[in-house]
Motif scaffolding. Structure first.
Motif, PDB file in Angstrom:
ATOM      1  N   GLY A  60       0.826  -1.215   0.000  1.00  0.00           N
ATOM      2  CA  GLY A  60       0.000   0.000   0.000  1.00  0.00           C
ATOM      3  C   GLY A  60       0.855   1.258   0.000  1.00  0.00           C
ATOM      4  O   GLY A  60       0.590   2.205  -0.751  1.00  0.00           O
ATOM      5  N   ILE A  61       1.881   1.276   0.839  1.00  0.00           N
ATOM      6  CA  ILE A  61       2.786   2.438   0.876  1.00  0.00           C
ATOM      7  C   ILE A  61       3.413   2.642  -0.499  1.00  0.00           C
ATOM      8  O   ILE A  61       3.455   3.760  -1.022  1.00  0.00           O
ATOM      9  N   SER A  90      -6.806  -6.504  -5.606  1.00  0.00           N
ATOM     10  CA  SER A  90      -7.743  -5.381  -5.490  1.00  0.00           C
ATOM     11  C   SER A  90      -7.080  -4.018  -5.639  1.00  0.00           C
ATOM     12  O   SER A  90      -7.759  -3.026  -5.880  1.00  0.00           O
ATOM     13  N   PHE A  95      -5.633  -1.379 -10.461  1.00  0.00           N
ATOM     14  CA  PHE A  95      -5.263   0.029 -10.597  1.00  0.00           C
ATOM     15  C   PHE A  95      -4.023   0.222 -11.484  1.00  0.00           C
ATOM     16  O   PHE A  95      -3.569   1.340 -11.682  1.00  0.00           O
TER      17      PHE A  95
ATOM     18  N   PHE B  57      -8.291   9.998  -3.838  1.00  0.00           N
ATOM     19  CA  PHE B  57      -8.110   8.632  -4.336  1.00  0.00           C
ATOM     20  C   PHE B  57      -9.134   7.736  -3.664  1.00  0.00           C
ATOM     21  O   PHE B  57      -9.308   7.772  -2.457  1.00  0.00           O
ATOM     22  N   TYR B  58      -9.810   6.941  -4.471  1.00  0.00           N
ATOM     23  CA  TYR B  58     -10.871   6.064  -3.969  1.00  0.00           C
ATOM     24  C   TYR B  58     -10.421   4.619  -4.057  1.00  0.00           C
ATOM     25  O   TYR B  58     -10.297   4.065  -5.150  1.00  0.00           O
ATOM     26  N   MET B  59     -10.158   4.024  -2.901  1.00  0.00           N
ATOM     27  CA  MET B  59      -9.704   2.643  -2.846  1.00  0.00           C
ATOM     28  C   MET B  59     -10.887   1.706  -3.104  1.00  0.00           C
ATOM     29  O   MET B  59     -12.012   2.031  -2.769  1.00  0.00           O
ATOM     30  N   LEU B  60     -10.600   0.560  -3.671  1.00  0.00           N
ATOM     31  CA  LEU B  60     -11.666  -0.409  -3.932  1.00  0.00           C
ATOM     32  C   LEU B  60     -11.209  -1.797  -3.515  1.00  0.00           C
ATOM     33  O   LEU B  60     -10.537  -2.476  -4.281  1.00  0.00           O
ATOM     34  N   GLY B  61     -11.533  -2.210  -2.306  1.00  0.00           N
ATOM     35  CA  GLY B  61     -11.319  -3.613  -1.956  1.00  0.00           C
ATOM     36  C   GLY B  61     -10.118  -3.959  -1.104  1.00  0.00           C
ATOM     37  O   GLY B  61     -10.166  -4.942  -0.392  1.00  0.00           O
ATOM     38  N   SER B  62      -9.059  -3.176  -1.161  1.00  0.00           N
ATOM     39  CA  SER B  62      -7.866  -3.531  -0.372  1.00  0.00           C
ATOM     40  C   SER B  62      -8.048  -3.044   1.065  1.00  0.00           C
ATOM     41  O   SER B  62      -7.362  -2.151   1.546  1.00  0.00           O
ATOM     42  N   MET B  63      -8.976  -3.692   1.758  1.00  0.00           N
ATOM     43  CA  MET B  63      -9.414  -3.254   3.090  1.00  0.00           C
ATOM     44  C   MET B  63      -8.237  -3.038   4.033  1.00  0.00           C
ATOM     45  O   MET B  63      -7.398  -3.921   4.190  1.00  0.00           O
ATOM     46  N   LEU B  65      -5.942  -0.532   3.722  1.00  0.00           N
ATOM     47  CA  LEU B  65      -4.737   0.081   3.142  1.00  0.00           C
ATOM     48  C   LEU B  65      -4.835   1.589   2.899  1.00  0.00           C
ATOM     49  O   LEU B  65      -3.940   2.168   2.285  1.00  0.00           O
ATOM     50  N   PRO B  68      -1.714   3.137   4.777  1.00  0.00           N
ATOM     51  CA  PRO B  68      -0.472   2.925   4.023  1.00  0.00           C
ATOM     52  C   PRO B  68      -0.416   3.706   2.703  1.00  0.00           C
ATOM     53  O   PRO B  68       0.628   4.294   2.376  1.00  0.00           O
ATOM     54  N   ILE B  69      -1.498   3.737   1.944  1.00  0.00           N
ATOM     55  CA  ILE B  69      -1.473   4.484   0.678  1.00  0.00           C
ATOM     56  C   ILE B  69      -1.238   5.973   0.959  1.00  0.00           C
ATOM     57  O   ILE B  69      -0.421   6.624   0.297  1.00  0.00           O
ATOM     58  N   PRO B 189     -11.065   1.433 -11.723  1.00  0.00           N
ATOM     59  CA  PRO B 189      -9.757   1.691 -11.118  1.00  0.00           C
ATOM     60  C   PRO B 189      -8.758   2.481 -11.967  1.00  0.00           C
ATOM     61  O   PRO B 189      -8.173   3.449 -11.456  1.00  0.00           O
ATOM     62  N   PRO B 190      -8.517   2.124 -13.252  1.00  0.00           N
ATOM     63  CA  PRO B 190      -7.496   2.892 -13.984  1.00  0.00           C
ATOM     64  C   PRO B 190      -7.851   4.378 -14.121  1.00  0.00           C
ATOM     65  O   PRO B 190      -6.975   5.237 -14.080  1.00  0.00           O
ATOM     66  N   LEU B 192      -9.756   6.108 -11.929  1.00  0.00           N
ATOM     67  CA  LEU B 192      -9.577   6.711 -10.598  1.00  0.00           C
ATOM     68  C   LEU B 192      -8.101   7.031 -10.358  1.00  0.00           C
ATOM     69  O   LEU B 192      -7.753   8.089  -9.826  1.00  0.00           O
ATOM     70  N   LYS B 193      -7.225   6.099 -10.752  1.00  0.00           N
ATOM     71  CA  LYS B 193      -5.792   6.310 -10.554  1.00  0.00           C
ATOM     72  C   LYS B 193      -5.276   7.433 -11.441  1.00  0.00           C
ATOM     73  O   LYS B 193      -4.510   8.290 -10.993  1.00  0.00           O
ATOM     74  N   PHE B 196      -6.209  10.827 -10.172  1.00  0.00           N
ATOM     75  CA  PHE B 196      -5.470  11.146  -8.953  1.00  0.00           C
ATOM     76  C   PHE B 196      -4.036  11.562  -9.285  1.00  0.00           C
ATOM     77  O   PHE B 196      -3.530  12.568  -8.773  1.00  0.00           O
TER      78      PHE B 196
END
Lengths: 177, 205
Positions: A60-61, A90, A95, B57-63, B65, B68-69, B189-190, B192-193, B196
């Motif tokens: 994630g980082i 995910s 992404f 940034f909108y995360m999808l699924g990587s609960m 994180l 960390p992001i 996702p692409p 959204l990324k 961002f």
């Protein structure tokens, strides 16, 4: 080439190629085989290197760092890679984040821990199922070429890449009887 | 600089607020293209509903994180303030990340926890936060000394403003109700990324 000079250890080559490609952020969960590489990147002010609590935290980082314009790599051992499937499926893959991963391969060629031996078998199927490019690094003379070209490719194609450090290259971890 | 001393000492003493309302209040305080990372679930949906910004940034699924992001964005762009918005169930999965943020003393990072004591999106099952786990106390135990519960909406706004002005890391705990989110994030996702990264100036606009 200077980088391929005989006598250079695998970890010196890895650090050199990371530097050449401005991969200056190293997150990791430590491993005995990785120790000389981790010591090298900690000692070199070019790198920002730190341990994280879990491998997916490092992923994630590194994903956030990429989106913010900084290159990075996550280092771990095979059992740590096994915790990454959800984050890869995910975050990294959908992404299109070029997460670089370096895995010290346990569970083969002399493994003494049955847990490592079993979990190691999940690594390549996960990589293959998610269509993540991976390279098993076995030879010192191929190391620089593989790393160099595949980092270029990861960035250019916005795709992750996983390097598996074989005991054939590193000597692995030996059972102290 | 720490939060003002008039903060509630425990989760129980904090006012239960509305997630969409305080998300809108937070977004309204952003003036300098601050990055906001939305964790999964209704936290994410209400960030989307509060008005899309190129720096979200909108995360999808990587609960788990979002922190960390956010930490990664903060490391890459140390002059930009970064807010990681996360739910209580999500942060419970990645408590170690709070220790990492504390150990790195990540000055430009603020963590906002939306705590309704439940896994709301899956049917409202009880989370450990409703059974005694106090995220602010955990954060302080991890070394995030600038952590506090928001007493109410105006305290929340003051804390966000302070965290955007002064060095962090900060953690703001928010007790929220179980209202439904106002919108649903588009799952692409692409795109959204890409938005961002352009919003952060990493790709040309």
């Amino acid at each position: 080439m200077e980088d391929g000079t005989p006598g250079r250890a695998w970890y010196e080559i890895v650090a050199h190629v990371l530097k050449r490609h401005q991969v200056d952020l190293v997150t990791y969960v430590p491993d005995n085989v990785l120790r000389p590489l981790l010591e090298l990147v900690h000692a070199d002010p070019f790198f920002t290197a730190f341990a994280v609590a879990r491998e997916e935290e490092g992923l994630g980082i590194n994903a956030g760092a990429w989106m913010g314009g900084r290159r990075s790599i996550l280092m771990m051992q095979t059992s740590g890679f096994a915790t990454l499937a959800n984050a890869l499926a995910s975050l990294t893959v959908p992404f299109q984040i070029p997460n670089l991963m370096l895995v010290s391969e346990r569970g083969t060629m002399g493994e003494f821990n049955i847990g490592q031996q079993l979990v190691a078998r999940t690594m390549r199927p996960v990589l293959n199922t998610l269509l993540i490019e991976s390279h098993t690094l076995t030879r010192l003379d191929e190391l620089e070429f593989i790393l160099d070209r595949s980092i270029v490719q990861a960035v250019a194609t916005q795709a992750p890449c996983c390097y598996i450090l074989s005991p054939l290259l590193t000597g692995g971890k030996v059972f102290a009887a | 600089m720490a939060f003002p001393p008039n903060q509630p000492v425990s989760r129980e003493q904090a006012k239960v607020m509305n997630r969409f309302d305080i998300t809108k209040r937070m977004v309204a305080l952003l003036r300098n293209e601050e990055a906001v990372i939305g964790g999964i679930g209704y936290t994410n949906f209400d960030l989307w509903g509060a008005g899309q910004r190129p720096q979200n940034f909108y995360m999808l699924g990587s609960m788990g994180l979002a922190v960390p992001i956010g930490m990664g964005v903060a490391l890459a762009q140390p002059r930009r303030k970064v807010i990681a918005l996360e739910g209580d169930g999500s942060i419970l999965m990645e408590l170690g990340s709070l220790a990492t943020v504390a150990a790195r003393k990540q000055k430009n990072l603020t963590v906002v926890i939306m705590d309704n004591g439940a896994y709301q999106i899956t049917g409202g099952q009880t989370a450990l936060t409703a059974e005694g786990a106090d995220i602010v106390a955990i954060a302080k135990g991890c070394g995030l000394t600038q952590s506090a519960w928001a007493a109410d909406e105006s305290a929340f706004e003051e804390m966000i403003a302070l965290s955007l002005r002064e060095d962090g890391p900060w953690l703001i705990g928010c007790r929220i109700d179980s209202a439904k989110p106002v919108e649903t994030t588009e799952r692409d996702p692409p795109i959204l990324k890409d938005r961002f990264m352009r919003g952060l100036g990493v790709k040309g606009s």
